[in-house]
Design a protein around this motif. Structure first.
Motif, PDB file in Angstrom:
ATOM      1  N   HIS A  71     -32.706  82.021  29.489  1.00 38.16           N
ATOM      2  CA  HIS A  71     -31.698  81.218  28.770  1.00 38.16           C
ATOM      3  C   HIS A  71     -30.749  82.157  28.027  1.00 38.16           C
ATOM      4  CE1 HIS A  71     -30.014  78.439  25.728  1.00 38.16           C
ATOM      5  NE2 HIS A  71     -30.086  77.579  26.729  1.00 38.16           N
ATOM      6  N   TYR A 128     -29.996  82.261  25.109  1.00 36.70           N
ATOM      7  CA  TYR A 128     -30.425  82.636  23.759  1.00 36.70           C
ATOM      8  C   TYR A 128     -31.463  83.763  23.763  1.00 36.70           C
ATOM      9  CZ  TYR A 128     -28.430  78.123  22.146  1.00 36.70           C
ATOM     10  OH  TYR A 128     -27.607  77.056  21.860  1.00 36.70           O
ATOM     11  N   ASP A 173     -27.844  77.902  31.162  1.00 33.69           N
ATOM     12  CA  ASP A 173     -28.161  76.909  30.134  1.00 33.69           C
ATOM     13  C   ASP A 173     -29.351  76.069  30.609  1.00 33.69           C
ATOM     14  OD1 ASP A 173     -27.129  75.147  32.021  1.00 33.69           O
ATOM     15  OD2 ASP A 173     -25.463  74.451  30.800  1.00 33.69           O
ATOM     16  N   SER A 174     -29.738  75.102  29.782  1.00 36.57           N
ATOM     17  CA  SER A 174     -30.950  74.325  30.092  1.00 36.57           C
ATOM     18  C   SER A 174     -30.835  73.605  31.429  1.00 36.57           C
ATOM     19  CB  SER A 174     -31.190  73.275  29.006  1.00 36.57           C
ATOM     20  OG  SER A 174     -31.137  73.850  27.753  1.00 36.57           O
ATOM     21  N   MET A 190     -38.746  74.503  28.406  1.00 34.24           N
ATOM     22  CA  MET A 190     -38.029  74.965  29.614  1.00 34.24           C
ATOM     23  C   MET A 190     -39.025  75.344  30.705  1.00 34.24           C
ATOM     24  SD  MET A 190     -35.109  77.271  27.790  1.00 34.24           S
ATOM     25  CE  MET A 190     -33.835  76.470  26.807  1.00 34.24           C
ATOM     26  N   TYR A 249     -33.180  64.135  25.403  1.00 27.51           N
ATOM     27  CA  TYR A 249     -32.683  65.504  25.579  1.00 27.51           C
ATOM     28  C   TYR A 249     -33.806  66.296  26.232  1.00 27.51           C
ATOM     29  CZ  TYR A 249     -29.846  69.474  23.789  1.00 27.51           C
ATOM     30  OH  TYR A 249     -29.043  70.561  23.645  1.00 27.51           O
ATOM     31  N   ASN A 296     -34.899  69.020  25.498  1.00 22.89           N
ATOM     32  CA  ASN A 296     -35.697  69.717  24.475  1.00 22.89           C
ATOM     33  C   ASN A 296     -36.795  68.800  23.945  1.00 22.89           C
ATOM     34  OD1 ASN A 296     -33.057  70.880  24.713  1.00 22.89           O
ATOM     35  ND2 ASN A 296     -33.416  72.053  22.851  1.00 22.89           N
ATOM     36  N   SER A 334     -27.223  69.207  27.096  1.00 22.33           N
ATOM     37  CA  SER A 334     -25.927  69.096  26.422  1.00 22.33           C
ATOM     38  C   SER A 334     -24.770  69.240  27.422  1.00 22.33           C
ATOM     39  CB  SER A 334     -25.811  70.117  25.291  1.00 22.33           C
ATOM     40  OG  SER A 334     -26.232  71.372  25.723  1.00 22.33           O
ATOM     41  N   HIS A 337     -21.824  74.234  19.200  1.00 23.13           N
ATOM     42  CA  HIS A 337     -22.750  73.503  20.074  1.00 23.13           C
ATOM     43  C   HIS A 337     -22.970  72.118  19.449  1.00 23.13           C
ATOM     44  CE1 HIS A 337     -26.414  72.516  22.287  1.00 23.13           C
ATOM     45  NE2 HIS A 337     -26.079  73.470  23.134  1.00 23.13           N
ATOM     46  N   GLU A 365     -25.430  70.420  18.913  1.00 22.10           N
ATOM     47  CA  GLU A 365     -26.614  70.263  18.049  1.00 22.10           C
ATOM     48  C   GLU A 365     -26.268  70.536  16.582  1.00 22.10           C
ATOM     49  OE1 GLU A 365     -29.965  72.605  19.463  1.00 22.10           O
ATOM     50  OE2 GLU A 365     -29.623  71.911  21.501  1.00 22.10           O
ATOM     51  N   SER A 371     -21.812  72.672  25.413  1.00 26.78           N
ATOM     52  CA  SER A 371     -23.114  73.307  25.663  1.00 26.78           C
ATOM     53  C   SER A 371     -22.926  74.821  25.732  1.00 26.78           C
ATOM     54  CB  SER A 371     -23.659  72.808  26.997  1.00 26.78           C
ATOM     55  OG  SER A 371     -22.785  73.219  28.032  1.00 26.78           O
ATOM     56  N   THR A 372     -24.008  75.551  25.824  1.00 22.71           N
ATOM     57  CA  THR A 372     -23.893  77.019  25.871  1.00 22.71           C
ATOM     58  C   THR A 372     -23.004  77.452  27.035  1.00 22.71           C
ATOM     59  OG1 THR A 372     -26.031  77.043  27.017  1.00 22.71           O
ATOM     60  CG2 THR A 372     -26.044  77.618  24.693  1.00 22.71           C
TER      61      THR A 372
HETATM   62  P1  13P Z   1     -28.008  74.287  26.322  1.00 23.35           P
HETATM   63  O1  13P Z   1     -28.466  75.538  26.978  1.00 23.35           O
HETATM   64  O2  13P Z   1     -28.209  73.122  27.224  1.00 23.35           O
HETATM   65  O3  13P Z   1     -26.627  74.356  25.788  1.00 23.35           O
HETATM   66  O4  13P Z   1     -28.975  73.988  25.087  1.00 23.35           O
HETATM   67  C1  13P Z   1     -29.147  74.830  24.059  1.00 23.35           C
HETATM   68  C2  13P Z   1     -30.514  74.725  23.492  1.00 23.35           C
HETATM   69  O5  13P Z   1     -30.765  74.068  22.552  1.00 23.35           O
HETATM   70  C3  13P Z   1     -31.559  75.484  24.102  1.00 23.35           C
HETATM   71  O6  13P Z   1     -32.590  75.511  23.247  1.00 23.35           O
END
Ligand code: 13P
Ligand code: SF4
Length: 312
Positions: free
Chosen positions: A22, A24, A38-39, A62, A110, A112, A127, A196, A198, A212-213
């Motif tokens: 991901h 992040y 992304d997710s 994930m 979602y 998540n 997202s 984002h 969130e 989204s990311t």
């Molecule tokens: P996206 O990768 O879908 O933007 O989501 C971010 C996220 O919260 C991942 O933990």
């Protein structure tokens, strides 16, 4: 470090493994991954790979989603403690009670979330596709949306829907300081604020672009603008900077100036060392209770079907 990277590449080849990461994740993990996304993209990759082993460099939900989509494959995660505060804000039994109280509602969750929450869900979203999936339903459809309140509230505001929202949140995206961001905007008057969904609505209302990311990455790459304040987990800046080495990306500051709350502590648990060990030992492995998996995979497949129809 170089020796570990060589060893990971050798193990990957020998074991027919694929590394998904991901945005992040730590930069060095993103750099060694076969695919960074992304997710939604991670789920799409996990559903179509012909590798025998999927190493999910991300967080637990994930890896669980990958296992649900590819049950015959071995799914590994470098650190099994890599959880998610947002997923934790929605325990499966409490969410089921919430769903039972709204019997005539379509349940959108979602990604998540735990497999237990997905098992009582009709359609999963990320997202990247939440807006389009919500809009694909009839305007008078009654909908429950969980667990991220900020994302649900944002989707309500841009679609005019009135989804019933679960009040969960991500500790990273809730922590951004509007005051400190406004100070940054004064210091960098040409910078665009990217956020984002969130994040809290007060911040989203200030943002120049919400997405989204992958959407934030695409926007910053294609924009003529040279400076950006980035209100999401700061790992995304690794790819932004790679795509645009001369642009300036400023991580949005959290409320507490003494901590690095714009880093997700769960995401950062995965390291190159743990990635090497997990490939070598083929552990920790992610498994899902088969009784829960039967129902949990359905709304994820539904999401992938709708996303394919929408070209996402
Ligand atoms: P996206 O990768 O879908 O933007 O989501 C971010 C996220 O919260 C991942 O933990
Ligand atoms: Fe969960 Fe937030 Fe970390 Fe994403 S950034 S994994 S939503 S805690």
């Amino acid at each position: 470090m170089n020796e570990l990277i060589t060893a990971i590449k050798d193990l990957k080849k020998k074991k027919n493994a694929i590394i998904l990461a991901h945005y992040y994740q730590r930069g060095e993990i993103q750099d060694i991954a076969d695919f960074v996304g992304d997710s939604l993209a991670l789920a799409q990759w996990a559903s179509k790979t012909d590798a025998d082993i999927i190493v999910m460099c991300g967080v637990h939900f994930m890896a669980e989603t990958a296992k649900l989509l590819s049950p015959t494959k071995k799914v590994l995660i470098p650190d099994p403690e890599a959880g998610c505060s947002l997923a934790d804000s929605c325990p499966a039994d409490a969410f089921k009670e919430f769903v039972d109280k709204h019997p005539d509602h379509t349940v959108i969750s979602y990604v998540n979330t735990s497999a237990g929450v997905k098992a009582v869900t009709d359609i999963v979203v990320t997202s990247t596709n939440a807006k389009q999936i919500v809009e694909s339903l009839p305007v008078d459809e009654k909908i429950i949306f969980g667990p991220d309140y900020n994302l649900g509230n944002y989707i309500n505001s841009i679609t005019g829907r009135n989804m019933v929202l679960w009040e969960g949140a991500c500790h990273v995206h809730e922590q951004f300081s509007v005051e400190r961001i406004l100070e940054l905007k004064k210091e960098y008057p040409n910078a665009l604020l990217l956020a984002h969904p969130e994040c809290k609505s007060v911040l989203l209302n200030l943002a120049d672009f919400v997405g989204s990311t992958s959407a934030l990455l695409k926007y910053s790459t294609n924009s003529e603008v040279q400076e950006f304040i980035v209100a999401t987990e700061s790992g995304i800046i690794h790819q932004m900077q790679k795509n645009c080495p001369t642009k300036l990306f400023i991580p949005a500051p959290p409320n507490d100036s003494t901590c690095a709350c714009n880093e997700c502590s769960f995401m950062r648990l995965n390291t190159i060392e743990k990635l090497y060990l997990c490939l070598k030992n083929e552990s920790p492995e992610i498994l899902v209770d088969p009784k829960i998996a039967i129902d949990a995979v359905k709304p994820i497949k539904k999401m992938l079907e709708i996303s394919a129809e929408l070209g996402l």
